[in-house]
Design an enzyme around this catalytic site. Structure first.
Site, PDB file in Angstrom:
ATOM      1  N   ASP A 163      20.590  36.853  19.788  1.00  0.00           N
ATOM      2  CA  ASP A 163      19.369  37.563  20.186  1.00  0.00           C
ATOM      3  C   ASP A 163      18.262  36.624  20.651  1.00  0.00           C
ATOM      4  O   ASP A 163      17.085  36.923  20.498  1.00  0.00           O
ATOM      5  CB  ASP A 163      18.828  38.442  19.040  1.00  0.00           C
ATOM      6  CG  ASP A 163      19.881  39.393  18.522  1.00  0.00           C
ATOM      7  OD1 ASP A 163      20.585  39.985  19.359  1.00  0.00           O
ATOM      8  OD2 ASP A 163      20.012  39.524  17.295  1.00  0.00           O
TER       9      ASP A 163
ATOM     10  N   ALA B 196      27.747  42.778  19.592  1.00  0.00           N
ATOM     11  CA  ALA B 196      26.355  42.367  19.768  1.00  0.00           C
ATOM     12  C   ALA B 196      25.941  42.801  21.158  1.00  0.00           C
ATOM     13  O   ALA B 196      26.792  43.144  21.981  1.00  0.00           O
ATOM     14  CB  ALA B 196      26.209  40.866  19.609  1.00  0.00           C
TER      15      ALA B 196
ATOM     16  N   HIS C  65      23.153  42.528  24.668  1.00  0.00           N
ATOM     17  CA  HIS C  65      22.111  41.840  25.409  1.00  0.00           C
ATOM     18  C   HIS C  65      21.199  42.916  25.968  1.00  0.00           C
ATOM     19  O   HIS C  65      21.678  43.907  26.503  1.00  0.00           O
ATOM     20  CB  HIS C  65      22.689  41.105  26.610  1.00  0.00           C
ATOM     21  CG  HIS C  65      23.646  40.025  26.230  1.00  0.00           C
ATOM     22  ND1 HIS C  65      23.260  38.904  25.556  1.00  0.00           N
ATOM     23  CD2 HIS C  65      24.963  39.912  26.447  1.00  0.00           C
ATOM     24  CE1 HIS C  65      24.309  38.135  25.380  1.00  0.00           C
ATOM     25  NE2 HIS C  65      25.359  38.724  25.897  1.00  0.00           N
TER      26      HIS C  65
ATOM     27  N   THR D 197      29.189  44.629  11.965  1.00  0.00           N
ATOM     28  CA  THR D 197      28.744  45.769  12.776  1.00  0.00           C
ATOM     29  C   THR D 197      29.852  46.830  12.852  1.00  0.00           C
ATOM     30  O   THR D 197      29.705  47.831  13.516  1.00  0.00           O
ATOM     31  CB  THR D 197      28.376  45.337  14.205  1.00  0.00           C
ATOM     32  OG1 THR D 197      29.522  44.697  14.767  1.00  0.00           O
ATOM     33  CG2 THR D 197      27.200  44.393  14.226  1.00  0.00           C
TER      34      THR D 197
HETATM   35  P1  GDP Z   1      20.590  38.084  23.680  1.00  0.00           P
HETATM   36  O1  GDP Z   1      21.605  38.743  22.840  1.00  0.00           O
HETATM   37  O2  GDP Z   1      20.489  36.618  23.409  1.00  0.00           O
HETATM   38  O3  GDP Z   1      20.739  38.391  25.119  1.00  0.00           O
HETATM   39  O4  GDP Z   1      19.179  38.649  23.219  1.00  0.00           O
HETATM   40  P2  GDP Z   1      18.720  40.184  23.109  1.00  0.00           P
HETATM   41  O5  GDP Z   1      18.829  40.818  24.403  1.00  0.00           O
HETATM   42  O6  GDP Z   1      19.343  40.847  21.956  1.00  0.00           O
HETATM   43  O7  GDP Z   1      17.223  39.988  22.626  1.00  0.00           O
HETATM   44  C1  GDP Z   1      16.252  39.500  23.383  1.00  0.00           C
HETATM   45  C2  GDP Z   1      15.146  40.540  23.513  1.00  0.00           C
HETATM   46  O8  GDP Z   1      14.001  39.905  23.944  1.00  0.00           O
HETATM   47  C3  GDP Z   1      15.419  41.616  24.551  1.00  0.00           C
HETATM   48  O9  GDP Z   1      14.814  42.799  24.166  1.00  0.00           O
HETATM   49  C4  GDP Z   1      14.782  41.043  25.815  1.00  0.00           C
HETATM   50  O10 GDP Z   1      14.374  42.029  26.752  1.00  0.00           O
HETATM   51  C5  GDP Z   1      13.607  40.384  25.221  1.00  0.00           C
HETATM   52  N1  GDP Z   1      13.149  39.206  25.918  1.00  0.00           N
HETATM   53  C6  GDP Z   1      13.864  38.198  26.508  1.00  0.00           C
HETATM   54  N2  GDP Z   1      13.024  37.235  26.926  1.00  0.00           N
HETATM   55  C7  GDP Z   1      11.768  37.645  26.588  1.00  0.00           C
HETATM   56  C8  GDP Z   1      10.485  37.059  26.717  1.00  0.00           C
HETATM   57  O11 GDP Z   1      10.307  35.951  27.212  1.00  0.00           O
HETATM   58  N3  GDP Z   1       9.437  37.782  26.224  1.00  0.00           N
HETATM   59  C9  GDP Z   1       9.573  38.988  25.625  1.00  0.00           C
HETATM   60  N4  GDP Z   1       8.500  39.613  25.161  1.00  0.00           N
HETATM   61  N5  GDP Z   1      10.781  39.553  25.467  1.00  0.00           N
HETATM   62  C10 GDP Z   1      11.854  38.890  25.948  1.00  0.00           C
END
Ligand code: GDP
Length: 430
Positions: free
Chosen positions: A12, A38, A40, A127
């Site tokens: 995440d 998981a 994204h 999960t």
């Molecule tokens: P992943 O599994 O590593 O892809 O991460 P996730 O998608 O689960 O979690 C990242 C969350 O942070 C998501 O809701 C993204 O839209 C959000 N996100 C990613 N980069 C940024 C950022 O720079 N700022 C903010 N506020 N949210 C972000």
């Protein structure tokens, strides 16, 4: 050129956003491990999406999205996911599935549930997507590869053979309904028909693509600390989350991976059980959780609230090292603008001794965070595109963390959108 996008921590970190952003300039995006356990979260011109199996490149029409052999493929979920994006006006993506990819069977999902139920309070916080039973079977050599769906004789014989031991467990350990060979075969026939248009010899497809100098992204799931060898075993996932595994899980030579972008979030979050040294609780945690990510720190797959904490330099330095980081993408920094002071975990105190080396799990359980506080910048930084334009206190935070982890922060994400990114020349970059 092959680039890997992987996580430094518990997952995440924002890998989906970074992959979606880099996919603009890429030809091929590959998922190489993990399954639909998981997610994204991606925000782009089409809206906000939670992807579980599809690579984060499916929103462009110039890219090919690949499910590599290392993935735990849940065929009906893949189908629903494709439909969920095309229903929202995203053009039909070009998808290829490795003929060596193994299939999550309906009984893997059931065994995951039954085992968590049996373990009760001692469960791993799974999960329940069938991932651990799936990888157990893969390495016990009783898994089903996609190509086997197309050999009826082999399939029938294998189904009959494999369910024998499954049924012993179902009857005597779990006391649950048994698997019937004909019903399972019928399900596998449906899977075969669903997957047929996508099946490809991915390793040879990629061999050609590498020779043609295509830009290929390997998209990791979760992060270093969830790796079964190098993570917080046994509170880990069942497939390797390291960039090195990208070579195996996609089927490319390891020396072709030229850039390893390790994604680190500006604070910490984790799902599931396991030691989390910089974790915070109570109102302080609730506020960070509520403001975090894009709409709060709640799981993309399960919706469960994530555990949150301050940035952990010890875990992130280790996380970056094991990935073989060439670049750090530092994400979700905008969220911290509300804090007067920002605590950072700079060391672990284990029985009175302070270390900055990430320990093995039984020592990790005893670690207490050594906290340093930095001044907050107290303003909105979204919309800024140049590093020099960030508030000085914000740059101090970035540069302090860079020094602690020892890997160059070359990208800073200050919002969930594709364009919310600041590129930076790091002094650490050679
Ligand atoms: P992943 O599994 O590593 O892809 O991460 P996730 O998608 O689960 O979690 C990242 C969350 O942070 C998501 O809701 C993204 O839209 C959000 N996100 C990613 N980069 C940024 C950022 O720079 N700022 C903010 N506020 N949210 C972000």
């Amino acid at each position: 050129m092959v680039k890997a996008i992987v996580g430094a921590n518990w997952g995440d970190e924002g890998k989906g956003k970074i992959t979606d952003m880099l996919a603009k300039e890429a030809d091929i995006i590959i998922r190489f491990q993990g399954g639909a356990n998981a997610g994204h979260t991606i925000v782009n011109n089409y809206g906000k999406f939670a992807l579980h199996t599809l690579p984060s490149g499916v929103f462009y029409d110039h890219t090919t999205s690949i499910i590599g052999n290392g993935v735990a493929l849940n065929i009906p979920l893949l189908f629903n996911e494709i439909r969920s994006i095309t229903d929202r006006n995203v053009p039909e993506p070009k998808i290829l599935v490795s003929d060596r990819c193994q299939i999550v069977m309906p009984y893997h999902v059931l065994f995951d549930e039954y085992e968590e139920e049996r373990l009760g309070g001692k469960s791993f916080g799974s999960t329940k997507s069938g991932i651990a039973p799936f990888y157990s079977d893969k390495y016990a050599k009783i898994g089903f590869q996609v190509n086997e769906l197309f050999d009826e004789e082999l399939l029938k014989e294998k189904v009959e053979r494999v369910i024998v031991s499954k049924n012993v467990l179902l009857e005597h350990l779990y006391k649950k309904p048994l698997i019937k060979a004909d019903e399972l075969l019928e399900t596998l026939h449906q899977y075969r028909d669903m997957i047929e248009p996508y099946v490809c010899d991915v390793a040879s497809y990629l061999d050609k693509a590498v020779k043609e100098n295509k830009t290929i992204l390997l998209e990791g799931q979760l992060g270093t600390l969830k790796d079964p060898d190098h993570g917080i075993y046994p509170m880990v996932t069942s497939s390797h989350t390291l960039a090195a595994y990208g070579a195996i899980g996609a089927g490319i030579p390891p020396y072709e991976i030229k850039q390893i972008i390790t994604v680190c979030k500006a604070y910490s979050s984790a799902v599931g059980a396991g030691a989390f040294v910089s974790e915070i609780f109570g109102d302080e945690a609730e506020e960070l959780r509520h403001r975090g990510g894009d709409g709060g720190e709640y799981g993309a797959t399960t919706g469960r609230p994530r555990r949150v904490g301050w940035f952990d330099c010890v875990a992130s330095k280790y996380g970056c090292r094991l990935q073989g980081t060439t670049d750090v993408a530092f994400t979700v920094l905008d969220v911290l603008g509300y804090l007067d002071e920002i605590p950072i975990c700079v060391g672990y105190d284990i029985d009175g001794e302070v270390t900055t080396d990430f320990p093995v799990t039984h020592k990790l359980e005893k670690a207490k965070p050594v906290i340093k506080k930095m001044e907050g910048w107290k303003c909105e930084i979204r919309g800024i595109r140049k590093y020099e334009e960030l508030p000085e206190k914000c740059r101090n935070y970035i540069e302090f963390i860079e020094e602690q982890i020892g890997y160059p922060i070359t990208m800073i994400s200050n919002g969930p959108g594709r364009d919310d990114i600041i590129y930076r020349n790091s002094p650490l970059k050679s």
